[in-house]
Design a protein around this motif. Structure first.
Motif, PDB file in Angstrom:
ATOM      1  N   LYS A 189     -47.273   8.909   7.760  1.00 60.34           N
ATOM      2  CA  LYS A 189     -46.458   7.702   7.766  1.00 60.34           C
ATOM      3  C   LYS A 189     -45.631   7.608   6.490  1.00 60.34           C
ATOM      4  CE  LYS A 189     -46.684   2.676   8.328  1.00 60.34           C
ATOM      5  NZ  LYS A 189     -47.588   1.497   8.532  1.00 60.34           N
ATOM      6  N   LEU A 190     -46.281   7.865   5.359  1.00 61.81           N
ATOM      7  CA  LEU A 190     -45.572   7.829   4.078  1.00 61.81           C
ATOM      8  C   LEU A 190     -44.542   8.954   4.004  1.00 61.81           C
ATOM      9  CD1 LEU A 190     -45.170   6.610   1.300  1.00 61.81           C
ATOM     10  CD2 LEU A 190     -47.062   8.038   0.454  1.00 61.81           C
ATOM     11  N   ALA A 191     -44.886  10.123   4.529  1.00 61.45           N
ATOM     12  CA  ALA A 191     -43.948  11.247   4.522  1.00 61.45           C
ATOM     13  C   ALA A 191     -42.699  10.917   5.328  1.00 61.45           C
ATOM     14  CB  ALA A 191     -44.631  12.493   5.074  1.00 61.45           C
ATOM     15  N   ALA A 192     -42.887  10.266   6.488  1.00 65.71           N
ATOM     16  CA  ALA A 192     -41.743   9.880   7.322  1.00 65.71           C
ATOM     17  C   ALA A 192     -40.885   8.841   6.610  1.00 65.71           C
ATOM     18  CB  ALA A 192     -42.238   9.342   8.657  1.00 65.71           C
ATOM     19  N   MET A 193     -41.549   7.898   5.929  1.00 62.21           N
ATOM     20  CA  MET A 193     -40.803   6.882   5.181  1.00 62.21           C
ATOM     21  C   MET A 193     -40.013   7.511   4.040  1.00 62.21           C
ATOM     22  SD  MET A 193     -43.279   3.551   4.900  1.00 62.21           S
ATOM     23  CE  MET A 193     -43.371   2.390   6.265  1.00 62.21           C
ATOM     24  N   ASN A 194     -40.624   8.479   3.364  1.00 68.14           N
ATOM     25  CA  ASN A 194     -39.922   9.167   2.279  1.00 68.14           C
ATOM     26  C   ASN A 194     -38.662   9.849   2.791  1.00 68.14           C
ATOM     27  OD1 ASN A 194     -41.806   8.427   0.379  1.00 68.14           O
ATOM     28  ND2 ASN A 194     -42.902  10.385   0.407  1.00 68.14           N
ATOM     29  N   LYS A 195     -38.778  10.466   3.961  1.00 64.75           N
ATOM     30  CA  LYS A 195     -37.631  11.167   4.540  1.00 64.75           C
ATOM     31  C   LYS A 195     -36.521  10.192   4.904  1.00 64.75           C
ATOM     32  CE  LYS A 195     -36.395  14.475   8.165  1.00 64.75           C
ATOM     33  NZ  LYS A 195     -36.910  15.289   9.309  1.00 64.75           N
ATOM     34  N   LYS A 196     -36.889   9.083   5.541  1.00 64.29           N
ATOM     35  CA  LYS A 196     -35.889   8.100   5.941  1.00 64.29           C
ATOM     36  C   LYS A 196     -35.267   7.426   4.727  1.00 64.29           C
ATOM     37  CE  LYS A 196     -35.163   4.115   8.979  1.00 64.29           C
ATOM     38  NZ  LYS A 196     -35.799   3.173   9.947  1.00 64.29           N
ATOM     39  N   PHE A 197     -36.102   7.082   3.741  1.00 68.12           N
ATOM     40  CA  PHE A 197     -35.582   6.466   2.523  1.00 68.12           C
ATOM     41  C   PHE A 197     -34.635   7.409   1.798  1.00 68.12           C
ATOM     42  CE2 PHE A 197     -35.723   5.755  -2.041  1.00 68.12           C
ATOM     43  CZ  PHE A 197     -35.430   4.392  -2.141  1.00 68.12           C
ATOM     44  N   GLY A 198     -35.020   8.696   1.734  1.00 70.91           N
ATOM     45  CA  GLY A 198     -34.178   9.669   1.066  1.00 70.91           C
ATOM     46  C   GLY A 198     -32.816   9.814   1.724  1.00 70.91           C
ATOM     47  N   MET A 199     -32.801   9.753   3.063  1.00 64.59           N
ATOM     48  CA  MET A 199     -31.527   9.870   3.784  1.00 64.59           C
ATOM     49  C   MET A 199     -30.634   8.665   3.498  1.00 64.59           C
ATOM     50  SD  MET A 199     -30.869  10.168   7.896  1.00 64.59           S
ATOM     51  CE  MET A 199     -31.492   8.490   8.164  1.00 64.59           C
ATOM     52  N   ILE A 200     -31.196   7.453   3.613  1.00 61.23           N
ATOM     53  CA  ILE A 200     -30.405   6.236   3.376  1.00 61.23           C
ATOM     54  C   ILE A 200     -29.938   6.169   1.927  1.00 61.23           C
ATOM     55  CG2 ILE A 200     -30.429   3.725   3.416  1.00 61.23           C
ATOM     56  CD1 ILE A 200     -32.564   3.900   5.616  1.00 61.23           C
ATOM     57  N   HIS A 201     -30.865   6.460   1.018  1.00 59.08           N
ATOM     58  CA  HIS A 201     -30.516   6.431  -0.406  1.00 59.08           C
ATOM     59  C   HIS A 201     -29.462   7.480  -0.734  1.00 59.08           C
ATOM     60  CE1 HIS A 201     -31.089   7.057  -4.789  1.00 59.08           C
ATOM     61  NE2 HIS A 201     -31.309   5.750  -4.788  1.00 59.08           N
ATOM     62  N   GLY A 202     -29.536   8.619  -0.040  1.00 60.99           N
ATOM     63  CA  GLY A 202     -28.533   9.661  -0.255  1.00 60.99           C
ATOM     64  C   GLY A 202     -27.142   9.213   0.159  1.00 60.99           C
ATOM     65  N   PHE A 203     -27.040   8.542   1.307  1.00 62.55           N
ATOM     66  CA  PHE A 203     -25.746   8.011   1.744  1.00 62.55           C
ATOM     67  C   PHE A 203     -25.225   6.969   0.754  1.00 62.55           C
ATOM     68  CE2 PHE A 203     -26.936   9.298   6.229  1.00 62.55           C
ATOM     69  CZ  PHE A 203     -25.977  10.295   6.299  1.00 62.55           C
ATOM     70  N   SER A 204     -26.133   6.117   0.275  1.00 63.29           N
ATOM     71  CA  SER A 204     -25.735   5.087  -0.698  1.00 63.29           C
ATOM     72  C   SER A 204     -25.234   5.721  -1.992  1.00 63.29           C
ATOM     73  CB  SER A 204     -26.923   4.162  -0.992  1.00 63.29           C
ATOM     74  OG  SER A 204     -26.583   3.199  -1.966  1.00 63.29           O
ATOM     75  N   SER A 205     -25.957   6.731  -2.463  1.00 62.61           N
ATOM     76  CA  SER A 205     -25.546   7.416  -3.695  1.00 62.61           C
ATOM     77  C   SER A 205     -24.207   8.118  -3.513  1.00 62.61           C
ATOM     78  CB  SER A 205     -26.615   8.433  -4.112  1.00 62.61           C
ATOM     79  OG  SER A 205     -27.834   7.786  -4.406  1.00 62.61           O
ATOM     80  N   LEU A 206     -24.010   8.732  -2.341  1.00 58.00           N
ATOM     81  CA  LEU A 206     -22.741   9.414  -2.069  1.00 58.00           C
ATOM     82  C   LEU A 206     -21.586   8.422  -2.063  1.00 58.00           C
ATOM     83  CD1 LEU A 206     -21.169  11.951  -1.274  1.00 58.00           C
ATOM     84  CD2 LEU A 206     -21.730  11.459   1.122  1.00 58.00           C
ATOM     85  N   ALA A 207     -21.788   7.265  -1.410  1.00 55.24           N
ATOM     86  CA  ALA A 207     -20.735   6.247  -1.384  1.00 55.24           C
ATOM     87  C   ALA A 207     -20.429   5.754  -2.792  1.00 55.24           C
ATOM     88  CB  ALA A 207     -21.155   5.083  -0.491  1.00 55.24           C
ATOM     89  N   ASN A 208     -21.467   5.610  -3.611  1.00 49.19           N
ATOM     90  CA  ASN A 208     -21.267   5.156  -4.984  1.00 49.19           C
ATOM     91  C   ASN A 208     -20.492   6.181  -5.799  1.00 49.19           C
ATOM     92  OD1 ASN A 208     -21.826   3.259  -7.210  1.00 49.19           O
ATOM     93  ND2 ASN A 208     -23.105   4.909  -8.001  1.00 49.19           N
ATOM     94  N   ILE A 209     -20.826   7.462  -5.618  1.00 53.64           N
ATOM     95  CA  ILE A 209     -20.121   8.532  -6.333  1.00 53.64           C
ATOM     96  C   ILE A 209     -18.662   8.609  -5.879  1.00 53.64           C
ATOM     97  CG2 ILE A 209     -19.944  11.030  -6.562  1.00 53.64           C
ATOM     98  CD1 ILE A 209     -22.018   9.855  -8.377  1.00 53.64           C
ATOM     99  N   MET A 210     -18.414   8.452  -4.586  1.00 54.47           N
ATOM    100  CA  MET A 210     -17.049   8.483  -4.075  1.00 54.47           C
ATOM    101  C   MET A 210     -16.244   7.308  -4.626  1.00 54.47           C
ATOM    102  SD  MET A 210     -16.779  11.208  -2.292  1.00 54.47           S
ATOM    103  CE  MET A 210     -15.258  10.943  -1.390  1.00 54.47           C
ATOM    104  N   SER A 211     -16.872   6.150  -4.720  1.00 51.88           N
ATOM    105  CA  SER A 211     -16.202   4.983  -5.296  1.00 51.88           C
ATOM    106  C   SER A 211     -15.860   5.238  -6.763  1.00 51.88           C
ATOM    107  CB  SER A 211     -17.095   3.746  -5.168  1.00 51.88           C
ATOM    108  OG  SER A 211     -16.501   2.625  -5.798  1.00 51.88           O
ATOM    109  N   PHE A 212     -16.829   5.777  -7.503  1.00 52.97           N
ATOM    110  CA  PHE A 212     -16.594   6.075  -8.910  1.00 52.97           C
ATOM    111  C   PHE A 212     -15.516   7.145  -9.070  1.00 52.97           C
ATOM    112  CE2 PHE A 212     -17.446   8.669 -12.677  1.00 52.97           C
ATOM    113  CZ  PHE A 212     -17.357   7.706 -13.674  1.00 52.97           C
TER     114      PHE A 212
END
Length: 209
Positions: free
Chosen positions: A170-193
């Motif tokens: 369960k935690l492994a699945a959450m880590n994977k999903k969190f990593g994907m969402i956080h990755g998109f957020s980080s990418l959008a932030n980098i593109m904005s910067f």
């Protein structure tokens, strides 16, 4: 000195600088409108660029390396909405002032590109504010709940999370999903910067020092 006192002091110094600038004397407010818009553009752009630089490359890294992970996450969940609001408002002001000073029909190709960079920065930032950040915060809270059940999260770094996740699907699945969402957020932030960085090069070329 409280937040309001610091804000009033900054506005006061800005007002004094405007009032006693050589361009202010002997001119009416209508004639000075382009100057005021340039000032608004410069201040809003520099605020957005500086905030993005600090949060993306300095502040966040220092906090992650020195705070317990759950404390770090809870702090980020409060800080990032405010950060994206600040950058979003500043980008909107930059777009409005630059668009007024350089109307699309009479703008040069370079000016049209710059307006595009500012609009893209605003778009990426708003996407983060209204889409990725709420998703990231909700996923973080769910994962924190599971981690508390496993008595982890008060340490600094990811080592214990990774160890427990090997035996907790369960935690492994959450880590994977969190990593994907956080990755998109980080990418959008980098593109904005990155879009703001492109505009900083344009502004540097316009300066006469």
């Amino acid at each position: 000195m409280g937040w309001l006192s610091r804000f009033v002091a900054a506005v006061t110094f800005l007002a004094i600088g405007v009032i006693f600038s050589p361009e202010t004397f002997g001119s009416n407010s209508i004639a000075q409108l382009p100057t005021y818009l340039k000032l608004a553009h410069l201040l809003s752009f520099s605020t957005a660029f500086g905030a993005a630089l600090w949060v993306t490359f300095i502040g966040g890294i220092i906090m992650f390396k020195n705070l317990p992970r759950h404390q770090f996450g809870n702090l980020q969940s409060k800080m990032f909405p405010a950060y994206f609001w600040l950058v979003g408002v500043c980008c909107a002001i930059s777009v409005a002032s630059f668009g007024y000073l350089h109307p699309w029909k009479s703008a040069s190709p370079s000016e049209k590109y710059q307006l595009g960079f500012l609009l893209s920065s605003l778009a990426f930032n708003l996407t983060n504010l209204f889409v990725f950040t709420p998703m990231t915060i909700e996923m973080m809270r769910q994962r924190h709940k599971v981690e508390r059940e496993e008595n982890i999260g008060n340490e600094i770094g990811w080592s214990k999370n990774q160890e427990v996740a090997k035996a907790n699907p369960k935690l492994a699945a959450m880590n994977k999903k969190f990593g994907m969402i956080h990755g998109f957020s980080s990418l959008a932030n980098i593109m904005s910067f990155g879009s703001l960085a492109m505009h900083s090069w344009y502004l540097a070329g316009k300066m006469n020092l």
